[in-house]
Design an enzyme around this catalytic site. Sequence first.
Site, PDB file in Angstrom:
ATOM      1  N   SER A  78       0.834  -1.189   0.000  1.00  0.00           N
ATOM      2  CA  SER A  78       0.000   0.000   0.000  1.00  0.00           C
ATOM      3  C   SER A  78       0.878   1.251   0.000  1.00  0.00           C
ATOM      4  O   SER A  78       1.675   1.434  -0.923  1.00  0.00           O
ATOM      5  CB  SER A  78      -0.956  -0.059   1.198  1.00  0.00           C
ATOM      6  OG  SER A  78      -1.897   0.981   1.159  1.00  0.00           O
ATOM      7  N   ASP A 145      -8.845  -4.940  -5.548  1.00  0.00           N
ATOM      8  CA  ASP A 145      -8.261  -3.856  -4.758  1.00  0.00           C
ATOM      9  C   ASP A 145      -8.416  -2.520  -5.485  1.00  0.00           C
ATOM     10  O   ASP A 145      -7.797  -2.306  -6.527  1.00  0.00           O
ATOM     11  CB  ASP A 145      -6.781  -4.152  -4.505  1.00  0.00           C
ATOM     12  CG  ASP A 145      -6.089  -3.111  -3.646  1.00  0.00           C
ATOM     13  OD1 ASP A 145      -6.654  -2.028  -3.394  1.00  0.00           O
ATOM     14  OD2 ASP A 145      -4.952  -3.390  -3.237  1.00  0.00           O
ATOM     15  N   HIS A 159      -8.373  -4.621  -0.674  1.00  0.00           N
ATOM     16  CA  HIS A 159      -7.079  -4.022  -0.329  1.00  0.00           C
ATOM     17  C   HIS A 159      -6.617  -4.473   1.056  1.00  0.00           C
ATOM     18  O   HIS A 159      -5.468  -4.851   1.230  1.00  0.00           O
ATOM     19  CB  HIS A 159      -7.159  -2.495  -0.386  1.00  0.00           C
ATOM     20  CG  HIS A 159      -5.853  -1.810  -0.140  1.00  0.00           C
ATOM     21  ND1 HIS A 159      -4.795  -1.894  -1.010  1.00  0.00           N
ATOM     22  CD2 HIS A 159      -5.437  -1.032   0.887  1.00  0.00           C
ATOM     23  CE1 HIS A 159      -3.781  -1.198  -0.544  1.00  0.00           C
ATOM     24  NE2 HIS A 159      -4.144  -0.665   0.620  1.00  0.00           N
TER      25      HIS A 159
END
Length: 190
Positions: A78, A145, A159
């Site tokens: 991320s 995601d 995600h």
Amino acid sequence: VVFARGTDEPKGIGQVGSAFVDSLRAQVAGMNITTYAVDYDAGKLQLGSGDGAKDAIKHIKTMAASCPDTKIVLGGYSQGANVVNIVAGNPIVGIAWGPALPSSLAENVAAIATFGNVANRSGTKLPSQSAMFTGKAIDLCNPADPICHAGEGNAWSGHTDGYVPVYTTQAAVFAASTLVAGSSLAVPGF
């Protein structure tokens, strides 16, 4: 393994980083795998990626100087993938948060793994964009995601919950193959 955690995860390597390292250790049971958690503010405002890249580069430089034969695996999830993008000289299009790892140290990095990398939405995936690390990098995006994949059917859970264990294992197999290249260890499945 030098790993940058995702947004709002507590200090350390985070859930995805931990799963990746655990799987990597299982793949290369004869190697000593240690971790370094990139020190940066992984807050929701996402203003710490440049500082994270500086910390990761500093650690890689230190390791290369003190233990030049150590093979480094660099990873991020991320917002941590943003840190890795900067280190690899692949900042998100139009945003430059800091200098990349000096090319003279690229050989010290055996593999790179990113997960949920927002760069995918702009078409600048790490493996295809970083000249220093082509062939040594894997960039994984769960198709559900919304951070890394534009399209229908995306959900926030894609995600937050979509990388362990399938993608972390896939990345570990990839990283293990680069770590054992030229060594006497065997990687399961290869």
